[in-house]
Design an enzyme around this catalytic site. Sequence first.
Site, PDB file in Angstrom:
ATOM      1  N   ASN A  77     -66.224  24.415  29.042  1.00 12.98           N
ATOM      2  CA  ASN A  77     -65.106  24.652  29.969  1.00 12.98           C
ATOM      3  C   ASN A  77     -65.260  25.968  30.722  1.00 12.98           C
ATOM      4  O   ASN A  77     -64.327  26.435  31.379  1.00 12.98           O
ATOM      5  CB  ASN A  77     -63.766  24.615  29.227  1.00 12.98           C
ATOM      6  CG  ASN A  77     -63.668  25.683  28.137  1.00 12.98           C
ATOM      7  OD1 ASN A  77     -64.577  26.494  27.965  1.00 12.98           O
ATOM      8  ND2 ASN A  77     -62.566  25.700  27.415  1.00 12.98           N
ATOM      9  N   HIS A 102     -65.920  28.966  29.356  1.00 11.25           N
ATOM     10  CA  HIS A 102     -65.500  30.189  28.668  1.00 11.25           C
ATOM     11  C   HIS A 102     -66.703  31.050  28.288  1.00 11.25           C
ATOM     12  O   HIS A 102     -67.808  30.550  28.077  1.00 11.25           O
ATOM     13  CB  HIS A 102     -64.624  29.878  27.440  1.00 11.25           C
ATOM     14  CG  HIS A 102     -65.353  29.368  26.239  1.00 11.25           C
ATOM     15  ND1 HIS A 102     -65.134  28.115  25.716  1.00 11.25           N
ATOM     16  CD2 HIS A 102     -66.274  29.937  25.425  1.00 11.25           C
ATOM     17  CE1 HIS A 102     -65.886  27.939  24.643  1.00 11.25           C
ATOM     18  NE2 HIS A 102     -66.590  29.038  24.451  1.00 11.25           N
ATOM     19  N   ASP A 146     -67.098  38.243  19.363  1.00 10.27           N
ATOM     20  CA  ASP A 146     -65.881  37.639  18.831  1.00 10.27           C
ATOM     21  C   ASP A 146     -65.990  37.339  17.349  1.00 10.27           C
ATOM     22  O   ASP A 146     -67.059  37.425  16.750  1.00 10.27           O
ATOM     23  CB  ASP A 146     -65.539  36.354  19.604  1.00 10.27           C
ATOM     24  CG  ASP A 146     -66.769  35.516  19.936  1.00 10.27           C
ATOM     25  OD1 ASP A 146     -67.727  35.520  19.140  1.00 10.27           O
ATOM     26  OD2 ASP A 146     -66.774  34.859  20.994  1.00 10.27           O
ATOM     27  N   GLU A 180     -60.809  31.856  27.172  1.00 13.13           N
ATOM     28  CA  GLU A 180     -60.583  30.488  27.616  1.00 13.13           C
ATOM     29  C   GLU A 180     -60.126  30.444  29.084  1.00 13.13           C
ATOM     30  O   GLU A 180     -59.704  31.468  29.644  1.00 13.13           O
ATOM     31  CB  GLU A 180     -59.513  29.842  26.735  1.00 13.13           C
ATOM     32  CG  GLU A 180     -59.887  29.738  25.263  1.00 13.13           C
ATOM     33  CD  GLU A 180     -60.868  28.620  24.964  1.00 13.13           C
ATOM     34  OE1 GLU A 180     -61.473  28.086  25.921  1.00 13.13           O
ATOM     35  OE2 GLU A 180     -61.040  28.281  23.786  1.00 13.13           O
TER      36      GLU A 180
END
Length: 254
Positions: free
Chosen positions: A136, A138, A67, A143
Amino acid sequence: MRIYVANDYNDLSRKAANIISAQIIMKPNCVLGLATGASPVGTYKQLIDWYNKGDLNFEEVKSVNLDEYKGLGPDDEQSYAYFMHSNFFNHINIKPENTYLPNGLEADEAKECERYNGIITSVGGIDLQLLGIGCNGHIGFNEPGTSFGKETHCVTLSDNTIDANARFFKSKDEVPKQAYSMGIKSIMQAKQILLIASGENKADALYNSILGPITPAVPASILQLHNNVTIVADKEALSKILVEHTITSGGNLQ
């Protein structure tokens, strides 16, 4: 899925670097999927050390990164391109033309996503994908709620992720709100996946990813369906799993 318990972050980094170095030795022209953030820094340091000792050669290796922040160029100190060069590429003999990252300065989202998908295809796919995991759940910047079928896409970062990354910026307001990310479909097409996790703050995410239901609400849970996943994590990150299960020396849950 194989799970290895590390004594601490340094042990985690050595174990992860061992797995990556084995891939390079077995296939000198392999394609590595690489990650950024705090988790892989120690792994990169160990690989650099072995390169300096003459144990590793990156001359034929290609890399594709997960990313990049949208809006940041490679000269920006907070960009992932800058991170990769500072923490890894500048210290080994990988050829610059063999390192690939999304272009954070490309405003045309469709154009950049198509370009990056084409790169992954052109290099023959990923032999080993290194992953961290967000609090979380990811992976990359995929996400919670992201479709498992996505390839490279532009992501609007969650408040949770922005808060977690704010420590790398002068203030939370400076954290980019979007990023280009390799999609879950692209990650799952890697021949081998290596996920690393350190710290008690990753315990819930790791538990839900390994032992919870497979759901887009926990993106990393899709890894349960991959046939070649290795997880290297310290005792703190694995604390909730170790309460319910023992892990053999070979890395399997019991």
